[in-house]
Design an enzyme around this catalytic site. Sequence first.
Site, PDB file in Angstrom:
ATOM      1  N   CYS A  80       0.833  -1.215   0.000  1.00 56.80           N
ATOM      2  CA  CYS A  80       0.000   0.000   0.000  1.00 56.80           C
ATOM      3  C   CYS A  80       0.866   1.263   0.000  1.00 56.80           C
ATOM      4  CB  CYS A  80      -0.982  -0.042   1.182  1.00 56.80           C
ATOM      5  SG  CYS A  80      -2.283   1.180   1.022  1.00 56.80           S
ATOM      6  N   HIS A 166      -3.624  -5.295   0.672  1.00 54.45           N
ATOM      7  CA  HIS A 166      -3.065  -5.731   1.963  1.00 54.45           C
ATOM      8  C   HIS A 166      -3.102  -7.259   2.088  1.00 54.45           C
ATOM      9  CE1 HIS A 166      -2.704  -1.817   4.031  1.00 54.45           C
ATOM     10  NE2 HIS A 166      -3.588  -1.466   3.118  1.00 54.45           N
ATOM     11  N   GLU A 168      -1.887  -8.985   4.455  1.00 56.20           N
ATOM     12  CA  GLU A 168      -1.935  -9.376   5.869  1.00 56.20           C
ATOM     13  C   GLU A 168      -3.357  -9.472   6.409  1.00 56.20           C
ATOM     14  OE1 GLU A 168      -1.083  -6.461   4.664  1.00 56.20           O
ATOM     15  OE2 GLU A 168      -1.489  -4.794   6.014  1.00 56.20           O
ATOM     16  N   SER A 218      -0.902 -10.297  38.122  1.00 55.31           N
ATOM     17  CA  SER A 218      -2.322 -10.028  38.333  1.00 55.31           C
ATOM     18  C   SER A 218      -3.132 -11.306  38.366  1.00 55.31           C
ATOM     19  CB  SER A 218      -2.839  -9.155  37.186  1.00 55.31           C
ATOM     20  OG  SER A 218      -2.783  -9.912  35.981  1.00 55.31           O
ATOM     21  N   GLY A 219      -2.472 -12.443  38.043  1.00 51.43           N
ATOM     22  CA  GLY A 219      -3.217 -13.689  37.932  1.00 51.43           C
ATOM     23  C   GLY A 219      -3.675 -13.908  36.499  1.00 51.43           C
ATOM     24  N   GLY A 220      -3.498 -12.914  35.659  1.00 54.80           N
ATOM     25  CA  GLY A 220      -3.819 -13.065  34.234  1.00 54.80           C
ATOM     26  C   GLY A 220      -2.691 -13.833  33.560  1.00 54.80           C
ATOM     27  N   ASP A 222      -0.860 -13.155  30.956  1.00 53.84           N
ATOM     28  CA  ASP A 222       0.320 -12.430  30.458  1.00 53.84           C
ATOM     29  C   ASP A 222       1.368 -12.251  31.560  1.00 53.84           C
ATOM     30  OD1 ASP A 222      -1.410 -12.213  28.380  1.00 53.84           O
ATOM     31  OD2 ASP A 222      -1.952 -10.136  28.799  1.00 53.84           O
ATOM     32  N   SER A 223       0.925 -11.753  32.716  1.00 51.76           N
ATOM     33  CA  SER A 223       1.914 -11.541  33.779  1.00 51.76           C
ATOM     34  C   SER A 223       2.359 -12.873  34.375  1.00 51.76           C
ATOM     35  CB  SER A 223       1.376 -10.594  34.851  1.00 51.76           C
ATOM     36  OG  SER A 223       0.180 -11.074  35.382  1.00 51.76           O
TER      37      SER A 223
END
Length: 506
Positions: A80, A166, A168, A218-220, A222-223
């Site tokens: 693009c 595009h 992607e 945080s218990g999530g 990711d962390s």
Amino acid sequence: MDKIIVLDFGSQYSHLICRRIRSFSAYAELASYNITISKLKKLKPKGIILSGSPFSIYNKNHPMPKNNIFNMKVPILGICYGHQLIVDNFGGTVKNANKEYGSSILSIKNDSKLFSGVRNNTKAWMSHGDEAIDIPHGFKVIASTNRSHAAAIENKKEFIYGIQFHPEVIHTENGIQILKNFVLRICRSKQEWNMENFVTKTIKKISTINENVICGVSGGIDSTVTALLIHKSIGDRLKCIFVNNGLLRFEEEKIVREIFSKIGIKIIVIDAKKRFLTRLKNIYEPEKKRKIIGEEFIKIFSEYSKNNNKIKWLAQGTLYPDKIESGMSKGPSSIIKTHHNVGGIPNWMKLKILEPICDLYKDDVRKIAKILNVPDNIINRHPFPGPGLAVRIIGEVNPKKLKTVRIASKIVEEELKKSQMYNKVWQAYAAMGDDHATGITGDKRKVGNIVMIRIVNSIDAMTADWSRISYAVLENMSNRITNEIDEVVWVSYVISSKPPATIEPQ
Ligand code: XMP
């Protein structure tokens, strides 16, 4: 490892290019559009992709790559805006001409490696107002659409390609095949990228850190994954801190203690409910809330690290979408929300930041969690934003609204689990504002709150759609919310997708 460098000119979807390339086990990473040639050479790219951009090459101060980029003797693909940069750079003409948005049919004109295995008249997704009118000397048109003669161009000798559409975006039918052709056939990049390699390399890299690290957990997922990767690298030199900020889900602290005892990492729990709620009093503006919460987290981490002078690093489970939405990606894109862990960090903070998963998406992190043997019930927990219920409460955050949202969300989750839907949706919760509605109970008029239920499906939180939950399940949720929470008389269901909405209301 072989790598493709994607120069980010600010498109919201630049990172999707990397993601699609990684989906076939080749490795791609983003770099800033104006990275210096010497830095770029150090990265030893097998190929370079120039991304799209919200800018037009006719805008004053439009983003430009360094001049010598086209002399690097590696294959280049412009997408693009990147395509138009190539045309412009080699002496062709780009004009604000035929606008083309949405799906177009791609008519393949020439036998090019870029379109190997791609069906003729395939759908390609367009989003452009400018168009290449004259193509430069040495290039030929390899595909056209009704509105775009030079929809794809090639300079075979120099290995330079430009495409107006595009690849992607999922709406481009053969987009992955086109990226594969560029990366594997034209750049000859090897397919060496997978999550097992990522884990091994990341642990090795973090092991070189000699100082102590604190990680806010945080218990999530990711962390938790961030903490596990660091714990595997530096053991007890990692100090995990869980801050109870009073903005958490029902019984979150108890659940987090159980999660960390299960995975064998010690956590330090800090009760900071009062200080967060005090600072959020009379705050109505969403970005202000986010900044305050981010700042308060950092104050707590800094206070803790002052008493332990070996701590020099703060680790966070930042993901790539957090960076894009906070306007902190490598290109000139705009801010959507300040994620507390990205744009919310005050500049007085002394700790160095460690973000081992900041180039990944949620589904990558779930794969790593599996490799690290994280139990399934933790992997499948719905994402919960760092600023917690504060971004699900429109207007001022106060204990009364917190209690309502907390219990209503618990009911939403319980009913989804009962109907076996919890693991089939991305996220589900209740939110509220300050609106009131009239109800009737026991023949008496009653004015009470309105609670909104939001349940969405998504793959990576960059886009989302509202879940078509059965009426019976929604009815159970609504009945329970109005029966079990005295203050609530109305329940509504949010049917906006992302875009134009976002997943969280604030
Ligand atoms: P939005 O509302 O931007 O959310 O569509 C996309 C995803 O990100 C989560 N989210 C956050 N996560 N800190 C986080 O760690 C934040 O400040 C934050 N804001 C939104 C949201 O729950 C959704 O999964």
